[in-house]
Design an enzyme around this catalytic site. Structure first.
Site, PDB file in Angstrom:
ATOM      1  N   VAL A   1       0.162  -2.301  10.865  1.00  0.00           N
ATOM      2  CA  VAL A   1       0.508  -2.173  12.149  1.00  0.00           C
ATOM      3  C   VAL A   1       0.035  -2.929  13.218  1.00  0.00           C
ATOM      4  O   VAL A   1       0.788  -2.828  14.443  1.00  0.00           O
ATOM      5  CB  VAL A   1       0.334  -0.687  12.418  1.00  0.00           C
ATOM      6  CG1 VAL A   1       0.916   0.286  11.431  1.00  0.00           C
ATOM      7  CG2 VAL A   1      -1.500  -0.329  12.379  1.00  0.00           C
ATOM      8  N   MET A   2      -0.677  -4.113  12.924  1.00  0.00           N
ATOM      9  CA  MET A   2      -1.142  -4.753  14.286  1.00  0.00           C
ATOM     10  C   MET A   2      -0.782  -6.396  13.563  1.00  0.00           C
ATOM     11  O   MET A   2      -0.415  -6.484  12.282  1.00  0.00           O
ATOM     12  CB  MET A   2      -2.606  -4.548  14.149  1.00  0.00           C
ATOM     13  CG  MET A   2      -2.943  -3.353  14.878  1.00  0.00           C
ATOM     14  SD  MET A   2      -4.745  -3.283  15.529  1.00  0.00           S
ATOM     15  CE  MET A   2      -5.279  -2.917  13.866  1.00  0.00           C
TER      16      MET A   2
ATOM     17  N   GLU B   1       0.896  -0.948   0.015  1.00  0.00           N
ATOM     18  CA  GLU B   1      -0.049   0.082  -0.054  1.00  0.00           C
ATOM     19  C   GLU B   1       0.796   1.220  -0.065  1.00  0.00           C
ATOM     20  O   GLU B   1       1.898   1.408   0.690  1.00  0.00           O
ATOM     21  CB  GLU B   1      -0.867  -0.058   1.206  1.00  0.00           C
ATOM     22  CG  GLU B   1      -1.779   0.790   1.501  1.00  0.00           C
ATOM     23  CD  GLU B   1      -2.480   1.072   2.725  1.00  0.00           C
ATOM     24  OE1 GLU B   1      -2.102   0.084   3.849  1.00  0.00           O
ATOM     25  OE2 GLU B   1      -3.416   1.726   3.022  1.00  0.00           O
TER      26      GLU B   1
ATOM     27  N   LYS C   1      -9.547   1.910  -2.008  1.00  0.00           N
ATOM     28  CA  LYS C   1     -10.046   1.046  -0.691  1.00  0.00           C
ATOM     29  C   LYS C   1     -11.087   1.427   0.106  1.00  0.00           C
ATOM     30  O   LYS C   1     -11.657   2.755  -0.057  1.00  0.00           O
ATOM     31  CB  LYS C   1      -8.972   1.785   0.200  1.00  0.00           C
ATOM     32  CG  LYS C   1      -8.552   0.797   1.603  1.00  0.00           C
ATOM     33  CD  LYS C   1      -7.664   1.232   2.434  1.00  0.00           C
ATOM     34  CE  LYS C   1      -7.422   0.529   3.802  1.00  0.00           C
ATOM     35  NZ  LYS C   1      -6.167   0.910   4.272  1.00  0.00           N
TER      36      LYS C   1
ATOM     37  N   CYS D   1      -5.092  -3.724   2.863  1.00  0.00           N
ATOM     38  CA  CYS D   1      -4.642  -3.565   3.955  1.00  0.00           C
ATOM     39  C   CYS D   1      -5.940  -3.958   5.044  1.00  0.00           C
ATOM     40  O   CYS D   1      -6.434  -5.073   5.006  1.00  0.00           O
ATOM     41  CB  CYS D   1      -4.318  -2.169   4.473  1.00  0.00           C
ATOM     42  SG  CYS D   1      -3.078  -2.449   6.111  1.00  0.00           S
TER      43      CYS D   1
END
Lengths: 261, 261
Positions: free
Chosen positions: B168-169, B38, B108, B141
């Site tokens: 990020v997780m 992304e 998205k 994402c």
């Protein structure tokens, strides 16, 4: 709130012994919700439709009575699998019973393999059992593979999904983490252990019953091959908050206009 | 069929360097499909909408030209994230480019956190890019968390889902196993690594890009914190067979009448 599961090794066709074993395992435990495996009192591996019909019941027969006694003794809502008979049809169902008595059944929507030879698939809309301030959804075993089941239950308001199972493959337990994360609900998967070799079929059931939190944490995981029982305290109100952060809400962020049903 | 991903550590705002790094990493590789992260050329952590607007592009600008060159050089369809500008709106998009040129974009549908402050969310129906006998679906994402995205792409005929990400997780990679199993599709998640500390935000991106098979097997898993590239041979025809056994077909077994959209 205290929720638990019973992971047993049912003896095919021997309801009395299977009832006795569940009762003995639970002992003096009390809880708010207890989940038993799919077809916990009958066994799973039928060789003819007649066998399944002979083990089927209405909603006021021996399984209902056993579960009602267990519910009164433990104070818990009990969800357990049985063969439900209605007219000429039999269903792979789960019964929901509270201390007040029979509350209803869920008839499995997605039948696995030869279940299609014995059972009719469910033809009723998914519903939420609102009992003692819990919003309980029910799905059975193979339903896990269809994300629409847990999703629909969550959208209908389920805080917790009771999931009786007779799993023979190893994928479900990890998938339940995804089911919980994507819906922010708790799940209780009650699986069985043991083997059934009947006719040409030989199933080994995979245990690892699991309680999974709204945030994907596995709160309880049973062994793969032991009879096992576990109870866990959960805060069900957590499942009612669908906020992920100050800008994302799991349900408000959905874009149904772009989804295919 | 040979599919791959490039896991990079983009430098915020420096498209030229980010292009150069991708090109260098791919080297002389050839493939059928290559997925980039992304926003692989711009970075992720904007502090104002103007910053994002200044890095946005049309479908015939530098990112499109870079991807077209890369596509001709590798022979591959390339899917990579960029900021798409149309009129007054900008979108968190992925561009699909083949050796023949620009094929289209996916905007998205589910924006994460402050993306909502910079981007408009997608408002076009999901589509399948049918190129060189591949049916490619695209999601970006955070879309992973909404089972309807992969499901809708699969129902529209996707064999493989290209999944540019800036995760990020830590939950997505395991969830992609479930997404593959429940849809019997391949997925290629191209994540980034590195940190961005800009304004009051500090994101650490979690790497572990992943290629997952239609049967839930992880075919490639990148390190969490290294720039990495991997290509894998897959048999895409496997994703077109939705039979689980002689009695279960994943799509024919669905019961849409009982699902909530």
């Amino acid at each position: 709130m205290r929720v638990g599961y019973v992971q047993t090794s049912p003896i095919f066709g021997d309801k009395e012994t299977n009832f006795k074993n569940v009762k003995q395992l639970i002992g003096v435990q009390t809880a708010d919700l207890i989940v038993l495996p799919e077809l916990f009192a009958t066994g799973y591996t039928f060789t003819t439709k007649e066998e399944a019909i002979n083990l089927s019941e209405g909603n006021n027969d021996e399984t209902s009575k056993f579960l009602h006694d267990l519910s009164k003794k433990t104070g818990a809502v009990i969800v357990g699998g049985f063969i439900e008979k209605e007219g000429n049809q039999i269903f792979n169902s789960a019964m929901v019973v509270s201390p007040d008595g029979f509350q209803g059944t869920y008839r499995k929507l997605h039948l696995y393999y030869k279940e299609k030879l014995w059972f009719s698939s469910g033809s009723r809309q998914l519903k939420i059992f609102e009992i003692n301030d819990m919003n309980i959804g029910v799905m059975i075993c193979f339903d896990w593979l269809f994300p629409e089941v847990a999703r629909s239950l969550a959208l209908k308001g389920a805080d917790i999904i009771a999931h009786p199972a007779n799993l023979v493959m190893p994928y479900c337990q990890d998938a339940m983490i995804t089911r919980c994360l994507e819906n922010r609900v708790y799940t209780v998967t009650a699986n069985r252990i043991g083997e059934e070799k009947r006719g040409i079929d030989h199933f080994k059931f995979t245990g690892k019953s699991q309680i999974t939190s709204f945030n994907g944490i596995v709160l309880s995981s049973a062994p793969a091959d032991e009879i096992f029982i576990e109870f866990i305290d959960i805060d069900i109100s957590q499942a009612r908050n669908k906020n992920l952060n100050e800008l994302n809400n799991l349900f408000e962020d959905r874009r149904p206009h772009f989804y295919i049903k």
